[in-house]
Design a protein around this motif. Structure first.
Motif, PDB file in Angstrom:
ATOM      1  N   LYS A 277     -24.277 -24.396  -5.305  1.00 22.66           N
ATOM      2  CA  LYS A 277     -23.372 -23.616  -4.363  1.00 22.66           C
ATOM      3  C   LYS A 277     -22.059 -24.749  -4.245  1.00 22.66           C
ATOM      4  O   LYS A 277     -22.438 -25.792  -3.499  1.00 22.66           O
ATOM      5  N   LEU A 278     -20.840 -24.389  -4.761  1.00 20.38           N
ATOM      6  CA  LEU A 278     -19.876 -25.246  -4.613  1.00 20.38           C
ATOM      7  C   LEU A 278     -18.957 -24.756  -2.846  1.00 20.38           C
ATOM      8  O   LEU A 278     -19.205 -23.764  -2.477  1.00 20.38           O
ATOM      9  N   GLY A 279     -18.487 -25.831  -2.201  1.00 16.52           N
ATOM     10  CA  GLY A 279     -17.865 -25.638  -0.979  1.00 16.52           C
ATOM     11  C   GLY A 279     -16.798 -26.539  -0.811  1.00 16.52           C
ATOM     12  O   GLY A 279     -16.564 -27.421  -1.567  1.00 16.52           O
ATOM     13  N   SER A 280     -15.926 -26.310   0.425  1.00 16.99           N
ATOM     14  CA  SER A 280     -15.025 -27.094   0.784  1.00 16.99           C
ATOM     15  C   SER A 280     -13.878 -26.875  -0.462  1.00 16.99           C
ATOM     16  O   SER A 280     -13.419 -27.927  -1.066  1.00 16.99           O
ATOM     17  N   ARG A 281     -13.532 -25.729  -0.731  1.00 23.25           N
ATOM     18  CA  ARG A 281     -12.517 -25.579  -1.821  1.00 23.25           C
ATOM     19  C   ARG A 281     -11.290 -26.038  -1.522  1.00 23.25           C
ATOM     20  O   ARG A 281     -10.695 -25.782  -0.233  1.00 23.25           O
ATOM     21  N   GLN A 282     -10.467 -26.612  -2.509  1.00 20.11           N
ATOM     22  CA  GLN A 282      -9.166 -27.209  -2.026  1.00 20.11           C
ATOM     23  C   GLN A 282      -8.258 -26.377  -3.023  1.00 20.11           C
ATOM     24  O   GLN A 282      -8.425 -25.362  -3.971  1.00 20.11           O
TER      25      GLN A 282
ATOM     26  N   ARG B 193     -15.425 -30.239  -2.457  1.00 21.37           N
ATOM     27  CA  ARG B 193     -15.754 -31.398  -1.945  1.00 21.37           C
ATOM     28  C   ARG B 193     -17.111 -31.477  -1.259  1.00 21.37           C
ATOM     29  O   ARG B 193     -17.439 -32.145  -0.595  1.00 21.37           O
ATOM     30  N   HIS B 194     -17.653 -30.238  -1.677  1.00 19.93           N
ATOM     31  CA  HIS B 194     -19.210 -30.098  -1.192  1.00 19.93           C
ATOM     32  C   HIS B 194     -19.950 -29.364  -2.072  1.00 19.93           C
ATOM     33  O   HIS B 194     -19.633 -28.386  -2.846  1.00 19.93           O
ATOM     34  N   LEU B 195     -21.181 -30.136  -2.093  1.00 21.76           N
ATOM     35  CA  LEU B 195     -22.391 -29.325  -2.885  1.00 21.76           C
ATOM     36  C   LEU B 195     -23.448 -28.982  -2.148  1.00 21.76           C
ATOM     37  O   LEU B 195     -23.727 -29.805  -1.534  1.00 21.76           O
ATOM     38  N   LYS B 196     -24.208 -27.866  -2.245  1.00 19.63           N
ATOM     39  CA  LYS B 196     -25.191 -27.433  -1.898  1.00 19.63           C
ATOM     40  C   LYS B 196     -26.024 -27.264  -2.964  1.00 19.63           C
ATOM     41  O   LYS B 196     -26.148 -26.268  -3.648  1.00 19.63           O
ATOM     42  N   VAL B 197     -27.366 -28.169  -2.728  1.00 18.83           N
ATOM     43  CA  VAL B 197     -27.987 -27.996  -4.141  1.00 18.83           C
ATOM     44  C   VAL B 197     -29.561 -27.515  -3.505  1.00 18.83           C
ATOM     45  O   VAL B 197     -30.176 -28.247  -2.615  1.00 18.83           O
ATOM     46  N   ASN B 198     -30.069 -26.705  -4.030  1.00 13.18           N
ATOM     47  CA  ASN B 198     -31.409 -26.069  -3.996  1.00 13.18           C
ATOM     48  C   ASN B 198     -32.366 -26.614  -4.925  1.00 13.18           C
ATOM     49  O   ASN B 198     -31.916 -26.569  -6.265  1.00 13.18           O
TER      50      ASN B 198
END
Length: 884
Positions: free
Chosen positions: A684-689, A743-748
């Motif tokens: 899941k991608l996060g902190s979108r610019q 600028r952020h990745l959530k890896v399961n």
């Protein structure tokens, strides 16, 4: 009988006015519970007598069908759990039968007496109405009596012919367990039947253990019970704590947990987590009595008398079981057991201020403590042999203790000793993190590094300050000045120190310091095996092998230190020999880790500071703790209601939208999100610019050689993917706004340890908490596993598809001629490609995050820190095995 005495109408005993009201309420409750149990037994007997054929399902136990049914709860000689019944004096059982005739059966109540049993509501009562679909009836509970209040008892203990009185507060353990079993949310999470779990590895089923009910101790306990009996396992933790800043005021809480609940609930802070069930009295030290064996025995007697009173509610249940109607209106016959009794060794022993003149006595196991000839509470290791971890010594037994007592006194004794030797166990926090690792190995390493010089100490501090940050790992700006810290801080320091200090303590110049690093590395391996959330027979064998290696290295270090004698003959180094046996009999270490219990001390200290007048604080603290429990339960219900409403709103919204044809359109570009382009469960991608063009991206990073030829390399990357080039070659436009930075990745990912989903939070940001943060990755390639350092995360639109891409600096340079210290210190190091050779990967190829520390002695080389979690530890072990 004097005017100042009253007679209890339930048991007929005479008491003074002080405490009579509390005793009568307790006596009435015990009599009522006994009456309910007897009525249930009679009804069950009548039903079974009227039935011709009786079929008993014994599938939950390991009894053989042709064997006679076992009705005795204690058929084996040395159980691996604490026998609650044996803590009590046999004469105490008379109390429960004295009041049985004072209980009137419900059908014999008169009309006036029946009115007294009608439900009456009071102000502030809490009523819970459940949704009709749940089929749970409405419940009403009193705010002030929710889950029962603490009971107050006065303990009288003679010393020098004068009775000393102490106040003891406790909760009824059985009532507390009943409340949890009747809770419609906590109750379904109980597991009563023992289980043996195995996982098929392609060739055979491999047994693994995690929760307490997956070990043989739980299985044997259920086998020793009647066919309809189920174990109800209690975990008790006792630890004295300082309430005031200077330690003038102390408290002695007893925290209980239910081993039948899963670890996520049992070790949590919610309603099903740990609960303060007792507040033990503290015998104040008296300079006139300190140093006397008699006074030490007096302290132990007060402790045992208090504990006996707290366990009194379980004694009949231990013999005959107790029937409980659970959340689903089904009744279970439960037998209380106590497989785990957790405490620090110093808390088990009454340690006076002067250890040379005072004789410590172990409170729980009744041994002589650290000054005794056999100081271990589990086995009979001599005091002079504590450092030898390879020898196996006979275990303590209750029969052996009784025999020794009779031999010493040369006369029969009526004392009944509890088999606490099987309930006491290894505690990672006090034994390893705060003991062997924090106060011995780390202290020794500090002295060694400071002996090298100030420059070496500064280099260690700089290494910790420059180390990459990691979630759930404390970050230190300096460590060489740390002389006191909690166990978690010591644990995190030792997780990193080997990967930093090897530059200072090399084999040629500092042989003894290098050997100490080997000791710490061997200790770290043992600690990581101990922390595994699931154990198989293979990991247990590997853990024992790591323990043997640590024993050999520490012996070598002692022998090399003859010019500087090191005293490694202390108890906490020996207790590690029982670690993996405890895992076999109690489950993994998080089942009996004292960290959650130590954390429970914080709200008690806060209540002392904010909610007491600093006089007679025990009752005030426990009242505040009770209010906290009630508020937690209310919040628990409100959160569940909120979740239910959210689900209903989502369902209604989906039903309303189902009548229309709606496309998932990007609001900024109008590009349809095709399958596989949105966030998946894995990534899941996060902190979108903001969205930029390729040209803008190149200009923003013009000074970074990693972005040289960014446009050309990205085109080449897409054109090497057949699935993308099916419609022709890709030619991205420089000026089109098609690149969006994240600028952020959530890896399961699936953990190698417990086969469940774990999560890493990976950062790729030029400024995160006032510092740049570019994490490292483990990537799956066609050739195997590769590590890389993150540079840039973005999505790029190609045609009508939005692809998720990462720009990385690969660590795949071939490594040859690895130094000898890699084998000595267990290093797995990788060599990074030059930054201008950065390359693109698909985000979905990321396996998980990784922590890499640069090796200052070899620029461009990085060491993989395998101690960040148990999954990375097993991954690194597999890499070492595959590499030979």
């Amino acid at each position: 009988m004097s005017d100042s005495e009253l007679t209890c109408d339930y048991c007929g005993r005479t008491f003074k006015l002080r405490g009579f009201k509390m005793h009568r309420a307790t006596c009435a409750k015990n009599a009522r519970h006994l009456q309910e149990d007897l009525l249930h037994v009679v009804n069950t007997h009548n039903q079974s007598s009227a039935t011709v054929d009786v079929e008993v399902d014994t599938s939950c136990t390991n009894q053989v069908n042709d064997q006679p049914e076992v009705h005795n709860a204690q058929v084996f000689d040395e159980p691996d759990f604490m026998d609650i019944d044996e803590w009590m004096d046999i004469n105490d059982y008379q109390d429960d039968f004295d009041g049985i005739h004072g209980v009137i059966p419900p059908h014999e109540l008169s009309a006036d007496q029946s009115k007294q049993h009608e439900v009456a509501f009071n102000i502030n009562d809490i009523q819970t109405e459940f949704h009709p679909h749940s089929e749970i009836p409405m419940q009403t509970r009193s705010f002030s009596t929710f889950q029962h209040n603490f009971q107050k008892q006065t303990i009288s203990m003679p010393y020098d012919g004068v009775d000393q009185e102490f106040t003891f507060y406790y909760w009824d353990l059985w009532d507390w367990a009943c409340d949890l079993l009747q809770d419609p949310y906590i109750g379904p999470q109980f597991t009563f039947d023992a289980q043996r779990l195995s996982k098929f590895d392609g060739q055979k089923f491999m047994r693994f253990i995690d929760e307490p009910w997956t070990v043989d101790t739980f299985w044997d306990a259920q086998s020793a019970m009647p066919a309809d009996g189920k174990p109800l396992a209690f975990i008790l933790y006792a630890d004295k704590m300082k309430l005031s800043s200077f330690g003038c005021t102390k408290g002695y809480p007893v925290i209980a947990r239910i081993a039948n609940l899963p670890v996520s609930v049992r070790n949590g802070e919610g309603v099903g987590g740990g609960r303060v069930v007792g507040w033990l009295p503290i015998v104040k030290d008296d300079p006139a009595k300190s140093g006397k064996q008699k006074f030490a025995n007096f302290k132990a007697a007060v402790w045992h008398e208090s504990f006996k009173m707290m366990l009194k509610c379980l004694r009949l249940k231990r013999k005959h079981g107790g029937w409980i109607e659970c959340w689903d209106k089904l009744q279970f016959r439960l037998f209380p057991i106590m497989p785990i009794l957790s405490a620090d060794y110093e808390e088990q022993c009454i340690q006076p201020s002067n250890i040379l003149t005072d004789t410590p006595t172990c409170v729980m196991s009744l041994i002589r403590g650290v000054m005794g000839k056999f100081p271990c509470p589990i086995c009979l290791v001599p005091r002079d042999e504590l450092f030898d971890l390879l020898k196996i010594w006979p275990l303590h037994t209750r029969h052996g203790a009784v025999h020794l007592l009779r031999k010493a006194r040369k006369k029969p004794t009526k004392a009944k000793l509890v088999n606490v030797f099987r309930a006491l166990l290894f505690d990672c926090l006090h034994t390893n993190h705060e003991g062997l690792g924090g106060k011995h190995l780390w202290n020794e390493l500090q002295k060694t590094i400071n002996g090298v010089g100030r420059e070496a100490a500064c280099k260690i501090d700089k290494g910790f300050a420059d180390a990459q940050r990691w979630r759930n790992l404390n970050h230190f700006k300096e460590v060489m000045g740390i002389s006191f810290a909690d166990g978690t801080k010591y644990e995190d320091i030792l997780k990193l120190i080997v990967f930093i200090a090897h530059e200072v303590l090399d084999h040629e110049s500092h042989e003894l310091g290098y050997l100490l690093l080997q000791c710490i590395r061997a200790y770290l391996n043992v600690n990581m095996f101990a922390a595994l959330e699931v154990h198989t027979m293979e990991t247990l064998a590997a853990g024992r092998a790591a323990l043997d290696e640590f024993s050999q290295v520490i012996k070598t270090y002692i022998s090399k230190s003859e010019s500087e004698p090191k005293n490694c003959n202390f108890l906490k180094i020996h207790l590690a020999t029982h670690l993996f046996n405890d895992i076999m009999t109690k489950g993994v270490t998080r089942n009996f880790n004292s960290k959650p219990n130590e954390k429970a001390h914080r709200p008690l200290k806060k209540s002392y500071q904010l909610r007491t007048n600093f006089k007679d604080v025990a009752e005030q603290i426990l009242r505040a703790d009770h209010w906290s429990l009630v508020s937690t339960w209310v919040r628990y219900q409100l959160n569940d209601l909120d979740d239910y409403n959210v689900r209903n709103e989502e369902l209604l919204s989906a039903l309303e939208e189902s009548d229309f044809t709606v496309e998932d359109v990007s609001p900024s570009h109008g590009i349809a999100s095709l399958p596989g382009t949105s966030d998946s469960f894995h990534i899941k991608l996060g902190s979108r610019q903001r969205t930029f063009s390729i040209h803008a991206i190149q200009q923003a990073h013009i000074e970074d050689v990693a972005f040289d030829n960014f446009h050309t390399k990205l085109n080449h990357f897409f054109n090497t993917i057949p699935a993308i080039t099916q419609r022709g070659d890709v030619a991205l436009e420089l000026t089109s706004n098609i690149v969006t930075e994240y600028r952020h990745l959530k890896v399961n990912f699936e953990s190698m340890v417990d086969f469940r989903t774990s999560t890493d939070y990976i950062r790729c940001s030029p400024m995160f908490h006032n510092a740049p943060r570019y994490d490292s990755l483990m990537i799956k390639t066609q050739d195997g596993t590769m590590f890389a350092r993150l540079i840039f995360i973005f999505t790029c639109i190609v045609g009508d598809t939005n692809h998720r891409i990462a720009l990385v600096q690969a660590c795949d340079v071939a490594v040859q001629n690895r130094p000898l210290k890699d084998r000595h210190l267990g290093f797995w190091w990788v060599r990074v490609q030059p930054r201008h050779k950065s390359e693109f990967i698909f985000v979905d190829s990321i396996v998980r995050g990784a922590l890499l520390i640069e090796d200052g002695s070899r620029p461009g080389d990085f060491l993989l820190v395998d101690s960040i979690d148990t999954d990375m530890f097993l991954c690194t072990q597999k890499l070492h095995y595959n590499s030979g």
